[in-house]
Enzyme design. Structure first.
Site, short mmCIF file in Angstrom:
data_model
loop_
_atom_site.label_atom_id
_atom_site.label_comp_id
_atom_site.label_asym_id
_atom_site.label_seq_id
_atom_site.Cartn_x
_atom_site.Cartn_y
_atom_site.Cartn_z
N LYS A 123 15.64 -18.50 24.49
CA LYS A 123 15.26 -19.88 24.15
C LYS A 123 14.42 -19.99 22.88
O LYS A 123 13.65 -20.91 22.70
CB LYS A 123 14.49 -20.53 25.32
CG LYS A 123 15.32 -20.72 26.56
CD LYS A 123 14.82 -21.94 27.34
CE LYS A 123 15.79 -22.40 28.39
NZ LYS A 123 16.02 -21.49 29.48
N SER A 138 18.61 -14.43 9.04
CA SER A 138 18.32 -15.79 9.52
C SER A 138 16.82 -15.94 9.77
O SER A 138 16.24 -16.99 9.51
CB SER A 138 19.08 -16.06 10.82
OG SER A 138 20.46 -15.98 10.60
P1 ADP Z 1 21.90 -11.11 16.46
O1 ADP Z 1 23.31 -11.00 16.92
O2 ADP Z 1 21.21 -9.78 16.48
O3 ADP Z 1 21.12 -12.23 17.06
P2 ADP Z 1 22.59 -12.44 13.93
O4 ADP Z 1 23.23 -13.60 14.56
O5 ADP Z 1 21.58 -12.74 12.90
O6 ADP Z 1 21.93 -11.40 14.90
O7 ADP Z 1 23.71 -11.55 13.28
C1 ADP Z 1 24.93 -11.25 13.87
C2 ADP Z 1 25.47 -10.00 13.22
O8 ADP Z 1 25.55 -10.19 11.81
C3 ADP Z 1 24.59 -8.76 13.41
O9 ADP Z 1 25.44 -7.64 13.52
C4 ADP Z 1 23.78 -8.68 12.16
O10 ADP Z 1 23.40 -7.36 11.87
C5 ADP Z 1 24.78 -9.20 11.15
N1 ADP Z 1 24.14 -9.79 9.97
C6 ADP Z 1 23.14 -10.67 9.93
N2 ADP Z 1 22.79 -10.98 8.66
C7 ADP Z 1 23.62 -10.22 7.87
C8 ADP Z 1 23.75 -10.03 6.46
N3 ADP Z 1 22.95 -10.62 5.59
N4 ADP Z 1 24.69 -9.19 6.04
C9 ADP Z 1 25.48 -8.53 6.92
N5 ADP Z 1 25.39 -8.65 8.25
C10 ADP Z 1 24.48 -9.47 8.72
#
Ligand code: ADP
Length: 159
Positions: free
Chosen positions: A42, A129
């Site tokens: 959350k 993010s």
């Molecule tokens: P999570 O799934 O850990 O909550 P995110 O939604 O931020 O994380 O990211 C989803 C996937 O995308 C993860 O594998 C993360 O490592 C990858 N990711 C996030 N930002 C980037 C980026 N700038 N470049 C490449 N891969 C990214």
């Protein structure tokens, strides 16, 4: 049916780093399903509906990409839909430990599922993010890191 892959994540919000991975994956697979996780703890800034809507808009021009949401374990969502491939992005060594643990845990849960790691263009290798949200709060101009409409949504949310 062609080769399908799921790219799961929080996407809170989508960044150019995520989009870089989505584009690369769309060239490798017949269909890429971006799956947005419901709030596990959350603590997301955007609701799952908002995160899905932003991703749909940002990826609208990529024909073989669709966006959906899922509740619970990514591996269960993947299995339920008869898919065998999970895509994850790898930015830095710092991502490695967590991603490694998750990939091996998922493999234990279902040995038929493979996790494929993709690296973004180096100019996005430090975009996250989490940092985007912190920088937005401090008034940074983030147009190089997220699409303009996402930047506007961030500003609205943080007002
Ligand atoms: P999570 O799934 O850990 O909550 P995110 O939604 O931020 O994380 O990211 C989803 C996937 O995308 C993860 O594998 C993360 O490592 C990858 N990711 C996030 N930002 C980037 C980026 N700038 N470049 C490449 N891969 C990214």
């Amino acid at each position: 049916m062609g080769l399908r892959a799921v790219y799961p994540g929080s996407f809170d919000p989508v960044t150019y780093g995520h989009l870089d991975i989505i584009k690369r994956a769309s060239l490798l697979f017949d269909e890429v399903i971006v799956a947005v996780a419901h709030n596990v703890d959350k603590s997301t800034l955007f609701s799952v509906e908002e995160r899905v809507a932003m991703l749909k808009k940002a990826a609208a021009r990529i024909k073989n990409v669709s966006v959906t949401d899922f509740d619970g374990l990514a591996v269960n969502y993947v299995k339920k839909n008869g898919i065998k491939i999970i895509i994850r992005g790898l930015r830095m060594i710092s991502d490695f430990e967590y991603e490694f643990q998750m990939a091996l845990t998922n493999r234990k849960l279902d040995h038929s599922i493979e996790t494929i790691f993709m690296m973004p263009n180096e100019c996005y290798s430090y975009v996250s993010s989490k940092l985007i949200k912190e920088a937005a709060m401090l008034g940074a101009d983030l147009k190089e890191f997220v699409p303009l409409f996402v930047f506007k949504e961030l500003l609205k949310k943080l007002k």
